[in-house]
Scaffold this active site. Structure first.
Site, PDB file in Angstrom:
ATOM      1  CB  CYS A 119      -0.900  -0.011   1.234  1.00 25.23           C
ATOM      2  SG  CYS A 119      -1.842   1.516   1.430  1.00 25.23           S
ATOM      3  CD1 TRP A 164      -5.870  -4.376   4.960  1.00 23.11           C
ATOM      4  CD2 TRP A 164      -4.174  -5.240   3.786  1.00 23.11           C
ATOM      5  NE1 TRP A 164      -5.668  -3.584   3.855  1.00 23.11           N
ATOM      6  CE2 TRP A 164      -4.634  -4.092   3.125  1.00 23.11           C
ATOM      7  CE3 TRP A 164      -3.107  -5.954   3.223  1.00 23.11           C
ATOM      8  CZ2 TRP A 164      -4.073  -3.630   1.941  1.00 23.11           C
ATOM      9  CZ3 TRP A 164      -2.538  -5.495   2.037  1.00 23.11           C
ATOM     10  CH2 TRP A 164      -3.028  -4.348   1.418  1.00 23.11           C
ATOM     11  CB  VAL A 221      -2.739  -0.916   5.781  1.00 19.32           C
ATOM     12  CG1 VAL A 221      -2.815  -2.182   6.586  1.00 19.32           C
ATOM     13  CG2 VAL A 221      -2.708  -1.191   4.286  1.00 19.32           C
ATOM     14  CD  GLU A 225      -6.415  10.005   5.462  1.00 23.23           C
ATOM     15  OE1 GLU A 225      -7.420   9.323   5.239  1.00 23.23           O
ATOM     16  OE2 GLU A 225      -5.552  10.249   4.592  1.00 23.23           O
ATOM     17  CE1 TYR A 242      -5.962   2.534  -3.611  1.00 19.88           C
ATOM     18  CE2 TYR A 242      -4.561   4.392  -4.221  1.00 19.88           C
ATOM     19  CZ  TYR A 242      -4.754   3.203  -3.521  1.00 19.88           C
ATOM     20  OH  TYR A 242      -3.738   2.710  -2.756  1.00 19.88           O
TER      21      TYR A 242
HETATM   22  N1  GSH Z   1      -7.270   7.176   3.605  1.00 21.44           N
HETATM   23  C1  GSH Z   1      -6.418   6.111   3.720  1.00 21.44           C
HETATM   24  C2  GSH Z   1      -6.484   5.184   2.524  1.00 21.44           C
HETATM   25  C3  GSH Z   1      -5.684   3.956   2.701  1.00 21.44           C
HETATM   26  C4  GSH Z   1      -6.037   2.896   1.659  1.00 21.44           C
HETATM   27  O1  GSH Z   1      -6.777   3.142   0.687  1.00 21.44           O
HETATM   28  N2  GSH Z   1      -5.507   1.683   1.874  1.00 21.44           N
HETATM   29  C5  GSH Z   1      -5.822   0.569   0.992  1.00 21.44           C
HETATM   30  C6  GSH Z   1      -4.558  -0.120   0.498  1.00 21.44           C
HETATM   31  S1  GSH Z   1      -3.559   0.921  -0.496  1.00 21.44           S
HETATM   32  C7  GSH Z   1      -6.588  -0.501   1.764  1.00 21.44           C
HETATM   33  O2  GSH Z   1      -6.183  -0.902   2.843  1.00 21.44           O
HETATM   34  N3  GSH Z   1      -7.687  -0.978   1.185  1.00 21.44           N
HETATM   35  C8  GSH Z   1      -8.473  -2.024   1.782  1.00 21.44           C
HETATM   36  C9  GSH Z   1      -9.631  -2.378   0.901  1.00 21.44           C
HETATM   37  O3  GSH Z   1      -9.786  -1.768  -0.166  1.00 21.44           O
HETATM   38  O4  GSH Z   1     -10.379  -3.268   1.288  1.00 21.44           O
HETATM   39  C10 GSH Z   1      -4.998   6.613   3.952  1.00 21.44           C
HETATM   40  O5  GSH Z   1      -4.476   7.388   3.140  1.00 21.44           O
HETATM   41  O6  GSH Z   1      -4.436   6.232   4.948  1.00 21.44           O
END
Ligand code: GSH
Length: 189
Positions: free
Chosen positions: A51, A84, A119, A134, A181
């Site tokens: 990530c 995760w 994460v 965040e 994304y």
């Molecule tokens: N707002 C969050 C976004 C984090 C995020 O999008 N993490 C993704 C991985 S890159 C995630 O864990 N996604 C889980 C999912 O889509 O189920 C940040 O910047 O910390």
């Protein structure tokens, strides 16, 4: 996309509300505490190398000399059926059973949590709850909250440059960081 619904893990289209008319709309982050207690060993960072958002928190942990202050747990580099997951259960303090799946941290923090399980997570081992998930907040917390402990006063968000940094962040976030994304998850052109 999978996630939690009222505290129960669901492997399906939980975050369907993220896609509206084919357009990816990022869910608001829920845990947003913006001050910490500068205590060594109190906070634990949960990431996956997969990530990019988590990776920036890792960079800041290193840049600010926090490797001996904030412990680290690294999830496998794949979002599997249970989200995760850790190869071995991770100790996260007394309030929660050793963590095999990241969603355990979310339900320990809010038994009725509904939403994505993402994460990075910054976890308070003493209170047994997520303080912030965040990455933009976490890097700012790392930048400023532990200087008295580390003696590292390098400031990556100096007052005089904040408005310029924020301005550029707005541009970079929408086009580049979240742009990836929006492109990847969009269901229509
Ligand atoms: N707002 C969050 C976004 C984090 C995020 O999008 N993490 C993704 C991985 S890159 C995630 O864990 N996604 C889980 C999912 O889509 O189920 C940040 O910047 O910390």
């Amino acid at each position: 996309m999978s996630g939690l619904v009222n505290g129960q893990w669901v492997n399906g289209d939980v975050a369907a509300e993220e896609i509206k008319n084919g357009v990816f709309q990022r869910q608001e982050t829920l845990f947003r505490q913006t001050t910490l207690i500068p205590e060594a060993g109190r906070y634990q960072l949960f990431v996956s190398y997969l990530c990019p958002w988590a990776s920036r928190t890792l960079m800041f942990r290193k840049l600010k000399g926090l490797e001996n202050i904030i412990s680290l747990s690294i999830a496998q580099p794949v979002i599997a059926d249970n989200g995760w997951e850790f190869t071995t259960p991770q100790d996260a303090g007394e309030h929660v059973a050793p963590v095999r799946y990241l969603h355990q941290l979310y339900t320990a923090s809010d038994a009725h949590y509904t939403g994505k399980v993402s994460v990075p997570v910054l976890w308070d081992r003493i209170e047994g709850r997520i303080v912030n998930n965040e990455s933009a907040d976490i890097i700012r917390l790392f930048n400023s909250q532990f200087d008295t402990l580390t003696g590292n006063h390098e400031d990556y968000y100096p007052l005089a440059l904040r408005s310029t940094i924020d301005e550029w962040n707005e541009v970079i976030y929408h086009i580049n960081n979240n742009g990836v994304y929006k492109t990847g998850f969009a269901k229509t052109q």
